[in-house]
Motif scaffolding. Structure first.
Motif, PDB file in Angstrom:
ATOM      1  N   LYS A  77       1.078   3.683 -14.097  1.00 14.26           N
ATOM      2  CA  LYS A  77      -0.334   3.926 -13.853  1.00 14.26           C
ATOM      3  C   LYS A  77      -1.069   2.593 -13.986  1.00 14.26           C
ATOM      4  CE  LYS A  77      -1.313   8.742 -14.993  1.00 14.26           C
ATOM      5  NZ  LYS A  77      -2.132   9.661 -15.797  1.00 14.26           N
ATOM      6  N   VAL A  78      -2.046   2.388 -13.116  1.00 17.22           N
ATOM      7  CA  VAL A  78      -2.851   1.169 -13.167  1.00 17.22           C
ATOM      8  C   VAL A  78      -4.317   1.540 -13.018  1.00 17.22           C
ATOM      9  CG1 VAL A  78      -1.013  -0.285 -12.218  1.00 17.22           C
ATOM     10  CG2 VAL A  78      -2.653   0.783 -10.656  1.00 17.22           C
ATOM     11  N   VAL A  79      -5.186   0.645 -13.494  1.00 13.92           N
ATOM     12  CA  VAL A  79      -6.622   0.789 -13.277  1.00 13.92           C
ATOM     13  C   VAL A  79      -7.117  -0.459 -12.559  1.00 13.92           C
ATOM     14  CG1 VAL A  79      -6.985   2.253 -15.297  1.00 13.92           C
ATOM     15  CG2 VAL A  79      -7.214  -0.226 -15.529  1.00 13.92           C
ATOM     16  N   GLU A  80      -8.185  -0.300 -11.806  1.00 15.50           N
ATOM     17  CA  GLU A  80      -8.785  -1.444 -11.133  1.00 15.50           C
ATOM     18  C   GLU A  80      -9.361  -2.404 -12.171  1.00 15.50           C
ATOM     19  OE1 GLU A  80     -12.290  -2.391  -7.821  1.00 15.50           O
ATOM     20  OE2 GLU A  80     -11.854  -0.334  -8.450  1.00 15.50           O
ATOM     21  N   LYS A  81      -9.027  -3.682 -12.042  1.00 17.81           N
ATOM     22  CA  LYS A  81      -9.562  -4.667 -12.978  1.00 17.81           C
ATOM     23  C   LYS A  81     -11.086  -4.661 -12.931  1.00 17.81           C
ATOM     24  CE  LYS A  81      -7.800  -8.707 -13.534  1.00 17.81           C
ATOM     25  NZ  LYS A  81      -7.253 -10.085 -13.313  1.00 17.81           N
ATOM     26  N   ALA A  99       0.810  -1.222   0.000  1.00 19.14           N
ATOM     27  CA  ALA A  99       0.000   0.000   0.000  1.00 19.14           C
ATOM     28  C   ALA A  99       0.841   1.267   0.000  1.00 19.14           C
ATOM     29  CB  ALA A  99      -0.937  -0.008   1.207  1.00 19.14           C
ATOM     30  N   GLU A 100       2.010   1.229   0.688  1.00 16.71           N
ATOM     31  CA  GLU A 100       2.819   2.448   0.783  1.00 16.71           C
ATOM     32  C   GLU A 100       3.463   2.841  -0.548  1.00 16.71           C
ATOM     33  OE1 GLU A 100       5.476  -0.848   2.676  1.00 16.71           O
ATOM     34  OE2 GLU A 100       3.345  -0.351   2.510  1.00 16.71           O
ATOM     35  N   PHE A 101       3.408   1.950  -1.539  1.00 14.97           N
ATOM     36  CA  PHE A 101       3.987   2.245  -2.850  1.00 14.97           C
ATOM     37  C   PHE A 101       2.917   2.524  -3.900  1.00 14.97           C
ATOM     38  CE2 PHE A 101       7.209  -0.512  -0.794  1.00 14.97           C
ATOM     39  CZ  PHE A 101       8.224   0.419  -0.712  1.00 14.97           C
ATOM     40  N   ILE A 102       1.669   2.719  -3.445  1.00  8.10           N
ATOM     41  CA  ILE A 102       0.568   2.993  -4.371  1.00  8.10           C
ATOM     42  C   ILE A 102      -0.039   4.357  -4.060  1.00  8.10           C
ATOM     43  CG2 ILE A 102      -1.690   2.257  -5.218  1.00  8.10           C
ATOM     44  CD1 ILE A 102      -0.998  -0.580  -4.582  1.00  8.10           C
ATOM     45  N   GLY A 103      -0.161   5.176  -5.095  1.00 12.39           N
ATOM     46  CA  GLY A 103      -0.924   6.412  -4.987  1.00 12.39           C
ATOM     47  C   GLY A 103      -2.266   6.200  -5.659  1.00 12.39           C
ATOM     48  N   SER A 163      14.233  -1.569 -11.106  1.00 12.59           N
ATOM     49  CA  SER A 163      13.985  -0.315 -10.385  1.00 12.59           C
ATOM     50  C   SER A 163      14.452  -0.403  -8.933  1.00 12.59           C
ATOM     51  CB  SER A 163      12.487  -0.001 -10.423  1.00 12.59           C
ATOM     52  OG  SER A 163      12.169   1.082  -9.594  1.00 12.59           O
ATOM     53  N   LYS A 164      15.023   0.694  -8.464  1.00 15.32           N
ATOM     54  CA  LYS A 164      15.409   0.800  -7.045  1.00 15.32           C
ATOM     55  C   LYS A 164      14.263   1.363  -6.206  1.00 15.32           C
ATOM     56  CE  LYS A 164      20.357   1.457  -7.993  1.00 15.32           C
ATOM     57  NZ  LYS A 164      20.258   1.396  -9.471  1.00 15.32           N
ATOM     58  N   LYS A 165      13.348   2.121  -6.849  1.00  8.49           N
ATOM     59  CA  LYS A 165      12.192   2.670  -6.131  1.00  8.49           C
ATOM     60  C   LYS A 165      11.009   2.709  -7.105  1.00  8.49           C
ATOM     61  CE  LYS A 165       9.945   4.574  -2.682  1.00  8.49           C
ATOM     62  NZ  LYS A 165      10.288   5.909  -2.159  1.00  8.49           N
ATOM     63  N   PHE A 166      10.214   1.642  -7.067  1.00  7.19           N
ATOM     64  CA  PHE A 166       9.067   1.509  -7.960  1.00  7.19           C
ATOM     65  C   PHE A 166       7.793   1.957  -7.243  1.00  7.19           C
ATOM     66  CE2 PHE A 166       5.357  -0.871  -9.403  1.00  7.19           C
ATOM     67  CZ  PHE A 166       5.388  -0.648 -10.769  1.00  7.19           C
ATOM     68  N   VAL A 167       6.918   2.659  -7.971  1.00  7.71           N
ATOM     69  CA  VAL A 167       5.623   3.049  -7.416  1.00  7.71           C
ATOM     70  C   VAL A 167       4.534   2.789  -8.448  1.00  7.71           C
ATOM     71  CG1 VAL A 167       6.530   4.811  -5.845  1.00  7.71           C
ATOM     72  CG2 VAL A 167       5.886   5.450  -8.188  1.00  7.71           C
ATOM     73  N   ALA A 168       3.305   2.625  -7.956  1.00  5.55           N
ATOM     74  CA  ALA A 168       2.144   2.489  -8.828  1.00  5.55           C
ATOM     75  C   ALA A 168       1.155   3.598  -8.497  1.00  5.55           C
ATOM     76  CB  ALA A 168       1.489   1.125  -8.639  1.00  5.55           C
ATOM     77  N   PHE A 169       0.403   4.014  -9.496  1.00  2.00           N
ATOM     78  CA  PHE A 169      -0.547   5.114  -9.314  1.00  2.00           C
ATOM     79  C   PHE A 169      -1.878   4.701  -9.922  1.00  2.00           C
ATOM     80  CE2 PHE A 169      -2.268   9.429 -10.276  1.00  2.00           C
ATOM     81  CZ  PHE A 169      -2.233   9.933  -8.990  1.00  2.00           C
ATOM     82  N   GLU A 170      -2.897   4.552  -9.078  1.00  3.01           N
ATOM     83  CA  GLU A 170      -4.193   4.069  -9.530  1.00  3.01           C
ATOM     84  C   GLU A 170      -5.060   5.221 -10.016  1.00  3.01           C
ATOM     85  OE1 GLU A 170      -6.960   0.678  -7.771  1.00  3.01           O
ATOM     86  OE2 GLU A 170      -7.275   2.570  -6.700  1.00  3.01           O
ATOM     87  N   VAL A 171      -5.583   5.057 -11.225  1.00  5.08           N
ATOM     88  CA  VAL A 171      -6.450   6.078 -11.823  1.00  5.08           C
ATOM     89  C   VAL A 171      -7.760   5.432 -12.240  1.00  5.08           C
ATOM     90  CG1 VAL A 171      -4.507   7.473 -12.605  1.00  5.08           C
ATOM     91  CG2 VAL A 171      -5.449   5.722 -14.122  1.00  5.08           C
ATOM     92  N   CYS A 196       5.232  10.727  -8.590  1.00  6.04           N
ATOM     93  CA  CYS A 196       6.456   9.945  -8.735  1.00  6.04           C
ATOM     94  C   CYS A 196       7.680  10.705  -8.234  1.00  6.04           C
ATOM     95  CB  CYS A 196       6.649   9.537 -10.197  1.00  6.04           C
ATOM     96  SG  CYS A 196       5.420   8.366 -10.823  1.00  6.04           S
ATOM     97  N   VAL A 197       7.763  11.989  -8.572  1.00  6.98           N
ATOM     98  CA  VAL A 197       8.901  12.802  -8.127  1.00  6.98           C
ATOM     99  C   VAL A 197       8.901  12.931  -6.611  1.00  6.98           C
ATOM    100  CG1 VAL A 197       9.931  15.109  -8.185  1.00  6.98           C
ATOM    101  CG2 VAL A 197       9.112  14.061 -10.308  1.00  6.98           C
ATOM    102  N   SER A 198       7.734  13.180  -6.030  1.00  3.11           N
ATOM    103  CA  SER A 198       7.658  13.360  -4.578  1.00  3.11           C
ATOM    104  C   SER A 198       8.016  12.076  -3.830  1.00  3.11           C
ATOM    105  CB  SER A 198       6.259  13.823  -4.177  1.00  3.11           C
ATOM    106  OG  SER A 198       5.296  12.821  -4.389  1.00  3.11           O
ATOM    107  N   LYS A 199       7.803  10.933  -4.448  1.00  2.00           N
ATOM    108  CA  LYS A 199       8.141   9.660  -3.828  1.00  2.00           C
ATOM    109  C   LYS A 199       9.585   9.239  -4.094  1.00  2.00           C
ATOM    110  CE  LYS A 199       4.069   8.801  -2.084  1.00  2.00           C
ATOM    111  NZ  LYS A 199       3.854   8.768  -0.616  1.00  2.00           N
ATOM    112  N   GLY A 200      10.299  10.016  -4.887  1.00  2.00           N
ATOM    113  CA  GLY A 200      11.685   9.673  -5.222  1.00  2.00           C
ATOM    114  C   GLY A 200      11.788   8.444  -6.099  1.00  2.00           C
TER     115      GLY A 200
END
Length: 472
Positions: A281-285, A76-80, A392-400, A271-275
């Motif tokens: 980007k992902v969408v809910e299935k 959860a901490e890696f998902i916006g 990746s050293k710091k991967f994040v996902a962003f749900e739209v 992404c920038v703010s999370k370093g």
């Protein structure tokens, strides 16, 4: 250019001398064209490619590897999220993204794909008109969205900025794409900021590991997939161009998504703010068995697991609240730092997984006659752009929201989904929502107000920003 003797030696080293069996029948000009093509093939790489293709095809015919027992969802901490974040946080991300754009640190990179064969046209998919009232093509919509985000950054920060547009084409689509942009005045963009480049073409291979001849003097070639981006960045000096321009962050996307937000400030800012050095980007299935890849972790490493690699019981797992455990659908919409792209291109692109595509490949038979096969006869190897998540050293996902950001054009009308009709309706519905959120009222045929139903709302600032894109 190679001599015939040099070409023969190279092909012998790769075990592919059969491609010269019609040499004596060729004209002088045809021989020159063929030697020029052969000169671009490295014998060691060719040998490895043909062997790997045959082996991969053999493995693909068996039971695929099951990753279920090694999988876990993205923490959860890696998902916006657009809907799960408060308005103040979204505004902070938007402000950060706009700042990076205003400082000329952001570029967009289009994976332009091939010809629109599945749409029933022979030209590049970006040139397709889906039937909007304006008649705008995908390319025009995207160009105007780049213009708008530049204008917004200029207005907010009081300085002129540029978002360079890098467009990766194939051998077949570069010339028509260049011509289309020139004929349309680059849709108002500065031509010097629209940089087109080709991805590599690689030989199609038969099931026994032999190169397929398309003509007596031409090898059957195919693009190396959108994961060929990383090799193409090096081959075409694209990373050097980005460095000269001061680009630090790159938004990568596919041409067929009519709802794509180019250089989306909220996504960039998140992404920038999370370093992060890599983001998706992902969408809910929509439902457990939806045929879409899932962004997750396998043995602690981020990757996309294809729907075919998931057992139904895994795909159907749900949290106590009812949400799918593996719900992060991949939409090929990514954030990369330039440094990360540089590292992948220099160190890791050779390690990317080769994906097998079994195809019907036209060929010339032993008598030199063209044959159009009725069943698959060849192997085309592809790499996928998202297979770099593992580095990746710091991967994040962003749900739209799917209805706001994902509606791909893949099939001709008549298919159930992803057609000109469905994407046109998606865009018109989006603009209806923007109008409602900006204060407009709509009436039905009897003059009665229509009550809108909206899943969630962006902050007013972001809504008006999007609405002014006017991509109809």
């Amino acid at each position: 250019m190679l001599s015939f003797e040099e070409a023969t030696a190279r092909l012998q080293a790769a075990g592919q001398t059969h491609v010269l069996r019609f040499w004596s029948e060729l004209s002088g000009e045809e021989k020159d064209v063929f030697l020029d093509e052969l000169s671009q093939l490295d014998p060691e790489e060719l040998s490895q490619h043909c062997r790997a293709a045959a082996e991969a095809a053999s493995r693909a015919s068996g039971e695929g590897e099951r990753l279920d027992t090694h999988m876990e969802p993205v923490a959860a901490e890696f998902i916006g999220s657009v809907c799960k974040s408060d308005k103040e946080t979204l505004k902070q991300w938007d402000d950060e993204g706009i700042l990076q754009i205003a400082e000329n640190r952001v570029a967009v990179l289009l994976l332009a794909g091939g010809q629109g064969t599945r749409l029933g046209v022979s030209y590049p998919k970006g040139m397709y008109n889906v039937g909007l009232p304006s008649g705008k093509t995908l390319y025009q919509i995207q160009a105007e969205r780049i213009q708008k985000v530049q204008e917004l950054a200029n207005e907010k920060n009081g300085s002129k900025c540029t978002v360079p547009w890098y467009i990766m084409t194939s051998e077949f689509t570069l010339e028509p794409t260049e011509k289309f942009f020139k004929e349309n005045g680059y849709f108002g963009l500065d031509p010097s900021n629209v940089i087109m480049f080709e991805q590599r073409m690689i030989p199609a291979v038969s099931f026994d590991g032999k190169i397929i001849l398309e003509k007596k003097n031409k090898i059957a070639m195919a693009p190396d997939g959108n994961g060929g981006l990383y090799r193409a960045l090096v081959d075409n000096n694209v990373l050097e161009d980005m460095e000269k321009r001061g680009v630090q962050y790159v938004h990568v996307y596919c041409v067929d998504n009519i709802l794509v937000k180019l250089a989306d400030p909220v996504f960039i800012g998140f992404c920038v703010s999370k370093g992060a050095d890599c983001g998706a980007k992902v969408v809910e299935k929509a439902y457990p068995a939806e045929p879409v890849g899932v962004v997750c972790r396998v043995d602690g490493i981020y990757q996309v697991v294809e729907y075919s690699e998931l057992k139904p019981e895994m795909a159907e797992q749900r949290h106590p609240g009812g949400e799918l455990v593996y719900s992060s659908g991949n939409i090929c919409n990514h954030f990369f730092t330039r440094d990360f792209l540089q590292e992948v291109a220099q160190k890791f692109q050779g390690q990317l997984k080769q994906h097998v595509a079994i195809k019907k490949v036209p060929f010339v038979d032993e008598e030199g006659s063209l044959v159009k096969p009725t069943k698959p006869n060849g192997i085309k190897m592809e790499k996928f752009v998202f297979d770099v998540f593992q580095f990746s050293k710091k991967f994040v996902a962003f749900e739209v929201l799917r209805e706001e950001e994902f509606s791909p054009l893949k099939n001709a009308d008549g298919a159930p989904v992803d057609t000109p009709t469905t994407v046109r309706r998606s865009l018109l519905a989006q603009h209806y929502r923007w109008a409602v959120q900006a204060g407009a009222n709509f009436l039905d045929e009897h003059g009665n107000p229509i009550t809108p139903k909206l899943r969630c709302q962006y902050p007013v600032l972001l809504l008006l920003t999007s609405f002014t894109q006017r991509s109809l």
